[in-house]
Design an enzyme around this catalytic site. Structure first.
Site, PDB file in Angstrom:
ATOM      1  N   THR A 121       0.833  -1.217   0.000  1.00  0.00           N
ATOM      2  CA  THR A 121       0.000   0.000   0.000  1.00  0.00           C
ATOM      3  C   THR A 121       0.862   1.259   0.000  1.00  0.00           C
ATOM      4  O   THR A 121       0.378   2.337  -0.344  1.00  0.00           O
ATOM      5  CB  THR A 121      -0.929   0.040   1.241  1.00  0.00           C
ATOM      6  OG1 THR A 121      -0.115  -0.142   2.406  1.00  0.00           O
ATOM      7  CG2 THR A 121      -1.989  -1.037   1.184  1.00  0.00           C
ATOM      8  N   TYR A 229      -6.101  -9.346  10.961  1.00  0.00           N
ATOM      9  CA  TYR A 229      -5.357  -8.146  11.378  1.00  0.00           C
ATOM     10  C   TYR A 229      -5.302  -8.068  12.906  1.00  0.00           C
ATOM     11  O   TYR A 229      -4.214  -7.974  13.479  1.00  0.00           O
ATOM     12  CB  TYR A 229      -6.051  -6.917  10.789  1.00  0.00           C
ATOM     13  CG  TYR A 229      -5.366  -5.605  11.086  1.00  0.00           C
ATOM     14  CD1 TYR A 229      -4.063  -5.353  10.674  1.00  0.00           C
ATOM     15  CD2 TYR A 229      -6.048  -4.593  11.765  1.00  0.00           C
ATOM     16  CE1 TYR A 229      -3.451  -4.130  10.928  1.00  0.00           C
ATOM     17  CE2 TYR A 229      -5.450  -3.364  12.020  1.00  0.00           C
ATOM     18  CZ  TYR A 229      -4.149  -3.138  11.607  1.00  0.00           C
ATOM     19  OH  TYR A 229      -3.559  -1.933  11.852  1.00  0.00           O
TER      20      TYR A 229
END
Ligand SMILES: O=c1ccn([C@@H]2O[C@H](COP(=O)(O)OP(=O)(O)O[C@H]3OC[C@@H](O)[C@H](O)[C@H]3O)[C@@H](O)[C@H]2O)c(=O)[nH]1
EC number: 4.1.1.35
Length: 252
Positions: A121, A229
């Site tokens: 990202t 996550y």
């Protein structure tokens, strides 16, 4: 008879002259041939030598160009730090939002910064204003693979951070936060570096208490859609504590 003899002598003389002329032409032609031949060999070898010189000089030209570029390139102002105070700092995920701002701060403070990122990202342009600076290095590397460098401090930030990104490939998210963190802890242990882990408030899951303090253990779901996550960061925290307790690593 006399006339005949005269005629033969005249013909002989003409033939002789012709032969001499032909011989001369052949000689000139051969000399010219050798000359042009030598010239073409000379030109060819000169061309080859020029080519070789060009090949040998090309990398030097490139280095000079880079050097000129680095001399003319303007970087943000950087403090001077003595050898004693200047730290070699690794920032994983340093091309991301938080990482790139941390990079700016530490670079401007005068430290040597190595950014390691797989650009999942993060973007090169976030740190491109430091590229070429003698205190800066950018490495395209996935923390899931071991990394062998010498550093004093590690800021471990590499991880997808927003739900669409970490849910895109949950197994990879888990690997990054578990194997990646283990690799960074191993590196910190090997070189005696201190390590900071960027965790997340999502380790509290869906909290029932606001705000959450350190004593609150959270309200988590290990099989929920965000678990890759939340649980990844939770185990990363557990690993940091284990390393801190077991091998006296300094972890934040
Ligand atoms: O496997 C990966 C995944 C991601 N990354 C990098 O990690 C960086 C994450 O930065 P982002 O801009 O996406 O996100 P943020 O800067 O907001 O994240 C920051 O705060 C939340 C924490 O969970 C993250 O660990 C921390 O980096 C990116 O540069 C990304 O490329 C890796 O280097 N390896």
């Amino acid at each position: 008879m006399m006339r005949m003899h005269w005629l033969i002598t005249v013909i002989n003389r003409r033939i002789m002259k012709l032969l001499v002329a032909l011989g001369l032409i052949a000689y000139i032609a051969s000399v010219w041939g050798t000359y042009t031949n030598m010239r073409s060999i000379q030109e060819h070898s000169e061309l080859k030598i020029e080519q070789r010189i060009d090949e040998a000089v090309a990398p030097l030209r490139e280095k000079i160009r880079d050097l000129e570029l680095s001399l003319t390139q303007k970087y943000p102002p950087v403090k001077f730090l003595s050898e004693k105070d200047r730290k070699r700092i690794l920032i994983t995920g340093g091309a991301g939002f938080v990482g790139s701002h941390l990079t700016d701060k530490l670079m401007m403070d005068g430290h040597e910064v190595t950014v390691v990122d797989n650009f999942f990202t993060g973007r090169k342009r976030n740190v491109e204003h430091w590229i070429g600076h003698e205190n800066f290095e950018l490495i395209n590397h996935d923390v899931v693979e071991p990394l062998y460098i010498e550093v004093d401090q590690i800021y471990h930030l590499a991880s997808p951070a927003s739900p669409p990104n970490y849910m895109y490939n949950p197994i990879k998210t888990l690997k990054t936060n578990t194997i990646g963190t283990l690799n960074m802890l191993g590196l910190a242990k090997r070189v005696g570096a201190r390590l900071l882990l960027a965790s997340t408030s999502e380790v509290y899951g869906d909290p029932e208490v606001h705000p959450q303090n350190e004593d609150y253990w959270g309200h988590v779901n290990p099989i929920g859609p965000r678990a890759c996550y939340d649980e990844g960061k939770r185990v990363a925290e557990t690993m940091c504590y284990a390393y801190m307790k077991q091998v006296c690593l300094i972890v934040f």
